[in-house]
Design a protein around this motif. Structure first.
Motif, PDB file in Angstrom:
ATOM      1  N   LYS A  79       5.007   1.832   0.602  1.00 13.40           N
ATOM      2  CA  LYS A  79       6.411   2.234   0.438  1.00 13.40           C
ATOM      3  C   LYS A  79       6.507   3.552  -0.321  1.00 13.40           C
ATOM      4  O   LYS A  79       7.329   4.400   0.007  1.00 13.40           O
ATOM      5  CB  LYS A  79       7.184   1.134  -0.301  1.00 13.40           C
ATOM      6  CG  LYS A  79       8.661   1.366  -0.374  1.00 13.40           C
ATOM      7  CD  LYS A  79       9.303   1.323   0.990  1.00 13.40           C
ATOM      8  CE  LYS A  79      10.804   1.460   0.898  1.00 13.40           C
ATOM      9  NZ  LYS A  79      11.440   1.525   2.209  1.00 13.40           N
ATOM     10  N   VAL A  80       5.656   3.737  -1.331  1.00 12.52           N
ATOM     11  CA  VAL A  80       5.632   4.992  -2.099  1.00 12.52           C
ATOM     12  C   VAL A  80       5.318   6.164  -1.172  1.00 12.52           C
ATOM     13  O   VAL A  80       5.984   7.201  -1.218  1.00 12.52           O
ATOM     14  CB  VAL A  80       4.607   4.900  -3.258  1.00 12.52           C
ATOM     15  CG1 VAL A  80       4.319   6.257  -3.853  1.00 12.52           C
ATOM     16  CG2 VAL A  80       5.103   3.950  -4.330  1.00 12.52           C
ATOM     17  N   THR A  81       4.325   5.985  -0.323  1.00  9.91           N
ATOM     18  CA  THR A  81       3.943   7.042   0.609  1.00  9.91           C
ATOM     19  C   THR A  81       5.082   7.354   1.570  1.00  9.91           C
ATOM     20  O   THR A  81       5.388   8.524   1.824  1.00  9.91           O
ATOM     21  CB  THR A  81       2.685   6.628   1.400  1.00  9.91           C
ATOM     22  OG1 THR A  81       1.648   6.323   0.473  1.00  9.91           O
ATOM     23  CG2 THR A  81       2.233   7.728   2.330  1.00  9.91           C
ATOM     24  N   ALA A  82       5.719   6.318   2.093  1.00 10.98           N
ATOM     25  CA  ALA A  82       6.828   6.524   3.030  1.00 10.98           C
ATOM     26  C   ALA A  82       7.981   7.274   2.370  1.00 10.98           C
ATOM     27  O   ALA A  82       8.542   8.205   2.964  1.00 10.98           O
ATOM     28  CB  ALA A  82       7.308   5.177   3.559  1.00 10.98           C
ATOM     29  N   ILE A  83       8.326   6.909   1.154  1.00  9.33           N
ATOM     30  CA  ILE A  83       9.437   7.576   0.457  1.00  9.33           C
ATOM     31  C   ILE A  83       9.075   9.011   0.106  1.00  9.33           C
ATOM     32  O   ILE A  83       9.872   9.929   0.305  1.00  9.33           O
ATOM     33  CB  ILE A  83       9.844   6.781  -0.802  1.00  9.33           C
ATOM     34  CG1 ILE A  83      10.565   5.511  -0.395  1.00  9.33           C
ATOM     35  CG2 ILE A  83      10.722   7.623  -1.725  1.00  9.33           C
ATOM     36  CD1 ILE A  83      10.914   4.591  -1.543  1.00  9.33           C
ATOM     37  N   SER A  84       7.872   9.228  -0.396  1.00 11.13           N
ATOM     38  CA  SER A  84       7.502  10.581  -0.816  1.00 11.13           C
ATOM     39  C   SER A  84       7.394  11.535   0.377  1.00 11.13           C
ATOM     40  O   SER A  84       7.630  12.728   0.227  1.00 11.13           O
ATOM     41  CB  SER A  84       6.213  10.571  -1.621  1.00 11.13           C
ATOM     42  OG  SER A  84       5.148  10.084  -0.837  1.00 11.13           O
ATOM     43  N   GLU A  85       7.063  11.008   1.564  1.00 11.62           N
ATOM     44  CA  GLU A  85       6.970  11.874   2.736  1.00 11.62           C
ATOM     45  C   GLU A  85       8.308  12.078   3.428  1.00 11.62           C
ATOM     46  O   GLU A  85       8.527  13.113   4.043  1.00 11.62           O
ATOM     47  CB  GLU A  85       5.956  11.297   3.737  1.00 11.62           C
ATOM     48  CG  GLU A  85       4.535  11.429   3.258  1.00 11.62           C
ATOM     49  CD  GLU A  85       3.529  10.851   4.236  1.00 11.62           C
ATOM     50  OE1 GLU A  85       3.944  10.293   5.274  1.00 11.62           O
ATOM     51  OE2 GLU A  85       2.321  10.958   3.955  1.00 11.62           O
ATOM     52  N   SER A  86       9.204  11.108   3.331  1.00 14.36           N
ATOM     53  CA  SER A  86      10.450  11.206   4.092  1.00 14.36           C
ATOM     54  C   SER A  86      11.662  11.669   3.280  1.00 14.36           C
ATOM     55  O   SER A  86      12.635  12.125   3.861  1.00 14.36           O
ATOM     56  CB  SER A  86      10.768   9.858   4.723  1.00 14.36           C
ATOM     57  OG  SER A  86      11.077   8.911   3.728  1.00 14.36           O
TER      58      SER A  86
END
Length: 191
Positions: A79-86
């Motif tokens: 989820k952290v990766t998804a938020i930081s990329e989007s």
């Protein structure tokens, strides 16, 4: 009188400075604890940040958001990766970031509950058969009985409370009463 009240409730400059340094250290070492919910993380994080702001420290949105993303444990990394990329972390508020994490946590909890219910409700299933097929029905019945028998045996094994010496505990087991199968003498047993 005002000065006395100010020193009594806020402390002297040395006390303020010491509190600020302690809070800064707590902020820098901030990590999500085991079995802690996102709501608990948000409360602890907001408490530290609000106290630091009251003592004169300033934060940028991006700085706070990055700190939150880095403090979460390994289970939150997708989820952290998804938020930081989007998402744009410079314009996103801390409250909306925690809102995204709460939404994700609720969804994960719903899935865990659903999986546990599915596992709990899993029972014996029988094959459906068509009554028009007479030759296969006896075979199907045998399959169903075999399945039922295996499930029942597994159930009995789970419920079995006695050990291999009967219902007696091994400490109460007296070998002097029994005769050896191999040599015929008392005092020992050969299985």
């Amino acid at each position: 009188m005002w000065d006395i009240l100010e020193v009594t409730h806020e402390g002297t400059n040395d006390v303020k400075r010491a509190r600020k340094h302690a809070l800064i250290q707590e902020y820098e070492l901030f990590r999500m604890q085991k079995r802690e919910t996102i709501c608990d993380v948000q409360k602890r994080f907001s408490h530290i940040v609000n106290h630091l702001m009251s003592l004169g420290k300033t934060f940028y949105k991006e700085e706070l958001n990055i700190k939150i993303l880095k403090c979460l444990d390994r289970s939150w990394q997708p989820k952290v990766t998804a938020i930081s990329e989007s998402k744009d972390l410079t314009s996103m508020s801390v409250a909306s970031l925690f809102g995204k994490f709460r939404e994700h946590e609720l969804e994960i909890n719903r899935l865990v509950v659903q999986e546990s219910e599915d596992k709990h409700n899993k029972g014996i299933t029988f094959k459906a058969c068509n009554h028009k097929q007479q030759p296969d029905s006896s075979r199907s019945d045998e399959d169903n009985i075999s399945l039922l028998s295996r499930k029942f045996n597994k159930f009995l094994k789970k419920r079995q409370v006695s050990n291999r010496y009967g219902s007696k505990k091994p400490s109460e087991f007296n070998t002097n009463k029994y005769i050896c199968y191999d040599c015929g003498e008392q005092g020992h047993i050969k299985g």
